[in-house]
Design a protein around this motif. Structure first.
Motif, mmCIF file in Angstrom:
data_model
loop_
_atom_site.group_PDB
_atom_site.id
_atom_site.type_symbol
_atom_site.label_atom_id
_atom_site.label_comp_id
_atom_site.label_asym_id
_atom_site.label_seq_id
_atom_site.Cartn_x
_atom_site.Cartn_y
_atom_site.Cartn_z
ATOM 1 N N GLN A 330 47.298 -9.098 77.565
ATOM 2 C CA GLN A 330 48.677 -8.677 77.750
ATOM 3 C C GLN A 330 48.841 -7.209 77.394
ATOM 4 O OE1 GLN A 330 50.449 -11.515 75.105
ATOM 5 N NE2 GLN A 330 50.968 -12.921 76.733
ATOM 6 N N ASN A 331 49.763 -6.572 78.063
ATOM 7 C CA ASN A 331 50.097 -5.184 77.780
ATOM 8 C C ASN A 331 51.488 -5.146 77.158
ATOM 9 O OD1 ASN A 331 50.624 -2.489 77.697
ATOM 10 N ND2 ASN A 331 50.436 -2.129 79.891
ATOM 11 N N PRO A 332 51.585 -4.842 75.863
ATOM 12 C CA PRO A 332 52.892 -4.861 75.202
ATOM 13 C C PRO A 332 53.683 -3.569 75.383
ATOM 14 C CG PRO A 332 51.204 -4.313 73.614
ATOM 15 C CD PRO A 332 50.487 -4.538 74.925
ATOM 16 N N CYS A 333 53.288 -2.753 76.350
ATOM 17 C CA CYS A 333 53.856 -1.407 76.476
ATOM 18 C C CYS A 333 54.760 -1.275 77.700
ATOM 19 C CB CYS A 333 52.739 -0.373 76.564
ATOM 20 S SG CYS A 333 51.544 -0.449 75.207
ATOM 21 N N PHE A 334 55.850 -0.561 77.518
ATOM 22 C CA PHE A 334 56.746 -0.217 78.616
ATOM 23 C C PHE A 334 57.142 1.246 78.489
ATOM 24 C CE2 PHE A 334 57.238 -4.743 79.099
ATOM 25 C CZ PHE A 334 57.645 -4.936 80.408
ATOM 26 N N TYR A 335 57.479 1.826 79.624
ATOM 27 C CA TYR A 335 58.162 3.110 79.646
ATOM 28 C C TYR A 335 59.650 2.840 79.863
ATOM 29 C CZ TYR A 335 53.569 5.283 80.340
ATOM 30 O OH TYR A 335 52.271 5.691 80.197
ATOM 31 N N PHE A 336 60.477 3.753 79.390
ATOM 32 C CA PHE A 336 61.919 3.639 79.593
ATOM 33 C C PHE A 336 62.411 4.951 80.189
ATOM 34 C CE2 PHE A 336 60.785 0.624 76.354
ATOM 35 C CZ PHE A 336 61.546 -0.497 76.661
ATOM 36 N N VAL A 337 63.108 4.847 81.313
ATOM 37 C CA VAL A 337 63.668 6.028 81.954
ATOM 38 C C VAL A 337 65.186 5.907 81.946
ATOM 39 C CG1 VAL A 337 61.647 6.425 83.410
ATOM 40 C CG2 VAL A 337 63.517 5.017 84.265
ATOM 41 N N PRO A 348 62.368 10.396 81.909
ATOM 42 C CA PRO A 348 61.569 9.565 81.000
ATOM 43 C C PRO A 348 61.962 9.830 79.548
ATOM 44 C CG PRO A 348 60.183 10.651 82.629
ATOM 45 C CD PRO A 348 61.534 11.283 82.745
ATOM 46 N N LEU A 349 62.096 8.769 78.778
ATOM 47 C CA LEU A 349 62.496 8.892 77.379
ATOM 48 C C LEU A 349 61.262 8.921 76.481
ATOM 49 C CD1 LEU A 349 65.511 6.402 77.287
ATOM 50 C CD2 LEU A 349 65.589 8.902 77.436
ATOM 51 N N PRO A 350 61.364 9.533 75.301
ATOM 52 C CA PRO A 350 60.251 9.522 74.338
ATOM 53 C C PRO A 350 59.857 8.085 74.014
ATOM 54 C CG PRO A 350 61.937 11.081 73.656
ATOM 55 C CD PRO A 350 62.519 10.293 74.796
ATOM 56 N N PRO A 351 58.559 7.853 73.797
ATOM 57 C CA PRO A 351 57.476 8.814 73.563
ATOM 58 C C PRO A 351 56.739 9.275 74.812
ATOM 59 C CG PRO A 351 56.678 6.619 73.129
ATOM 60 C CD PRO A 351 58.119 6.466 73.498
ATOM 61 N N ALA A 352 57.335 9.171 76.005
ATOM 62 C CA ALA A 352 56.675 9.661 77.219
ATOM 63 C C ALA A 352 56.192 11.100 76.982
ATOM 64 C CB ALA A 352 57.647 9.615 78.389
ATOM 65 N N PRO A 353 54.978 11.410 77.462
ATOM 66 C CA PRO A 353 54.197 10.694 78.477
ATOM 67 C C PRO A 353 53.443 9.454 78.000
ATOM 68 C CG PRO A 353 52.988 12.616 77.770
ATOM 69 C CD PRO A 353 54.330 12.699 77.094
ATOM 70 N N GLN A 354 53.528 9.119 76.736
ATOM 71 C CA GLN A 354 52.940 7.865 76.259
ATOM 72 C C GLN A 354 53.975 6.750 76.391
ATOM 73 O OE1 GLN A 354 49.710 7.782 75.506
ATOM 74 N NE2 GLN A 354 49.734 9.988 75.981
ATOM 75 N N PRO A 355 53.532 5.494 76.607
ATOM 76 C CA PRO A 355 54.478 4.382 76.646
ATOM 77 C C PRO A 355 54.906 3.977 75.244
ATOM 78 C CG PRO A 355 52.266 3.552 76.873
ATOM 79 C CD PRO A 355 52.145 5.065 76.832
ATOM 80 N N LEU A 356 55.991 3.228 75.150
ATOM 81 C CA LEU A 356 56.409 2.625 73.898
ATOM 82 C C LEU A 356 55.780 1.239 73.829
ATOM 83 C CD1 LEU A 356 58.265 2.939 71.364
ATOM 84 C CD2 LEU A 356 60.016 1.714 72.664
ATOM 85 N N CYS A 357 55.041 0.983 72.771
ATOM 86 C CA CYS A 357 54.270 -0.263 72.680
ATOM 87 C C CYS A 357 54.776 -1.160 71.555
ATOM 88 C CB CYS A 357 52.789 0.030 72.467
ATOM 89 S SG CYS A 357 52.014 0.900 73.845
ATOM 90 N N GLY A 358 54.713 -2.460 71.810
ATOM 91 C CA GLY A 358 55.005 -3.427 70.777
ATOM 92 C C GLY A 358 53.717 -3.837 70.083
ATOM 93 N N ASN A 359 53.703 -5.029 69.559
ATOM 94 C CA ASN A 359 52.557 -5.533 68.807
ATOM 95 C C ASN A 359 52.006 -6.743 69.501
ATOM 96 O OD1 ASN A 359 50.674 -6.302 66.945
ATOM 97 N ND2 ASN A 359 52.145 -7.120 65.478
ATOM 98 N N SER A 360 50.812 -6.614 70.072
ATOM 99 C CA SER A 360 50.202 -7.730 70.802
ATOM 100 C C SER A 360 49.195 -8.496 69.964
ATOM 101 C CB SER A 360 49.513 -7.216 72.069
ATOM 102 O OG SER A 360 48.477 -6.314 71.736
ATOM 103 N N SER A 361 49.063 -8.134 68.701
ATOM 104 C CA SER A 361 48.059 -8.798 67.862
ATOM 105 C C SER A 361 48.560 -10.148 67.369
ATOM 106 C CB SER A 361 47.720 -7.904 66.676
ATOM 107 O OG SER A 361 48.861 -7.655 65.880
#
Length: 361
Positions: A330-337, A348-361
């Motif tokens: 699973q990919n817990p990451c999304f971008y938000f625009v 694009p909203l921060p942390p773009a250019p990186q995605p915002l990630c949750g916790n998939s562990s």
């Protein structure tokens, strides 16, 4: 499969309330295949597909899958459907399947998903970071995609301690949105998340504004499409769209390849920089990656085994890395625009250019 071709099955909704929204998905698949076939295909085999309409109905997905596998004798499946009615049968038959989206962890080793909605995603982090504490979540009646997305978002927010103050599945037509807006206001919510087509999302935001609803966070699950700004930009101004792939505004080399391919192989979709078209591209790309992992003489089991060994899949940086070799996959990451205040473009909203990630562990 023959010596020079590989046929797969494509399942998506070509009818029902989501037809117009999902049409670019198939165009994205066509563009990715066009590029691959122009290169000579996978190990010299060109890619073609037969397609089936699941009619946005859960039970129809199994009927469609059976037809493609049994009657059309396709090698594997690429799909955009919220239904898992066909999943057990596809696993029993050993059919490699790439899904454009899913709403939970797959227990099937033959299913590989580009985008997953599940509790450990970045949704609650985004809401909290923007001051949201009490959420209203809206879905659409008789729409299995919307129903499952709404359920996944609610579960995600609840698991993170965000109060759900209001939920409702509204009719795609003839709904008194003024009543819905008043109920949202009475619930004292500060966050609104909508799983609906862009036109309905815009109408809900408009009704909420007219009712004087004060919101800190407004998120839609669909609508990252310049056409929607042309139609509803003023109503969407300031709202946020969740994006499962790298925003076009970052203008990566892979974006430029995709956009040119859309011009060359799917010119009917205008403009080409639409999220749903990119979803089709990445789903087809993952299927191609599975064929490559299977070796020079692909087999269904070889595809499944090979793709299960890929520990970093990004579709050439169009997606945050997905570890297909892990149990979760699973990919817990999304971008938000965010739609600009004049409704003319996306930011694009921060942390773009990186995605915002949750916790998939």
């Amino acid at each position: 499969m023959s010596s020079d071709t590989i046929d797969f099955g494509l399942i998506y909704s070509d009818s029902g309330s989501t037809k117009t929204t999902l049409l670019p998905f198939r165009a994205g698949v066509d563009a990715r295949l066009g590029v691959e076939n122009a290169r000579g295909g996978v190990n010299g085999r060109r890619l073609t597909y037969a397609w089936g309409d699941d009619q946005n109905l859960p039970k129809q997905s199994l009927v469609t899958a059976r037809n493609l596998i049994t009657d059309k004798q396709v090698f594997g499946i690429v799909q955009l459907t919220a239904s898992d009615d066909a999943s057990s049968w596809l696993q029993d038959e050993g059919i490699p399947t790439v899904a454009a989206l899913s709403t939970g962890q797959s227990s099937y080793d033959n299913v590989f998903t580009v985008t997953t909605y599940f509790p450990e995603t970045s949704w609650p982090k985004f809401v909290r970071d923007h001051g949201g504490t009490r959420a209203a979540v809206i879905g659409v009646q008789f729409d299995p995609v919307s129903k499952q997305q709404k359920s996944a978002v609610v579960e995600s927010l609840v698991a993170s301690g965000i109060d759900i103050t209001y939920t409702r599945d509204i009719s795609p037509t003839n709904e008194n949105l003024a009543v819905v807006a008043r109920e949202i206001k009475q619930s004292k919510t500060d966050t609104l998340i909508v799983s609906a087509t862009p036109d309905l999302y815009a109408s809900i935001l408009d009704a909420a504004g007219q009712a004087g609803v004060s919101l800190r966070v407004r998120i839609g699950l669909l609508g990252y499409d310049p056409n929607q700004l042309n139609r509803f930009g003023s109503k969407l101004a300031g709202s946020v769209i969740a994006v499962n792939s790298t925003p076009f505004e970052l203008n990566l080399p892979a974006h430029r390849v995709f956009l040119q391919a859309m011009v060359d192989y799917a010119p009917q979709v205008q403009p080409p920089n639409q999220q749903m078209a990119l979803n089709g591209w990445t789903a087809a790309d993952m299927f191609i990656r599975g064929l490559e992992a299977s070796g020079s003489c692909p087999t269904r089991q070889g595809f499944i085994t090979g793709l299960n060994k890929v520990n970093r899949y990004t579709a050439d940086d169009l997606l945050a890395p997905i570890d297909l070799s892990s149990a979760l996959r699973q990919n817990p990451c999304f971008y938000f625009v965010q739609v600009s205040q004049d409704g003319s473009h996306f930011n694009p909203l921060p942390p773009a250019p990186q995605p915002l990630c949750g916790n998939s562990s």
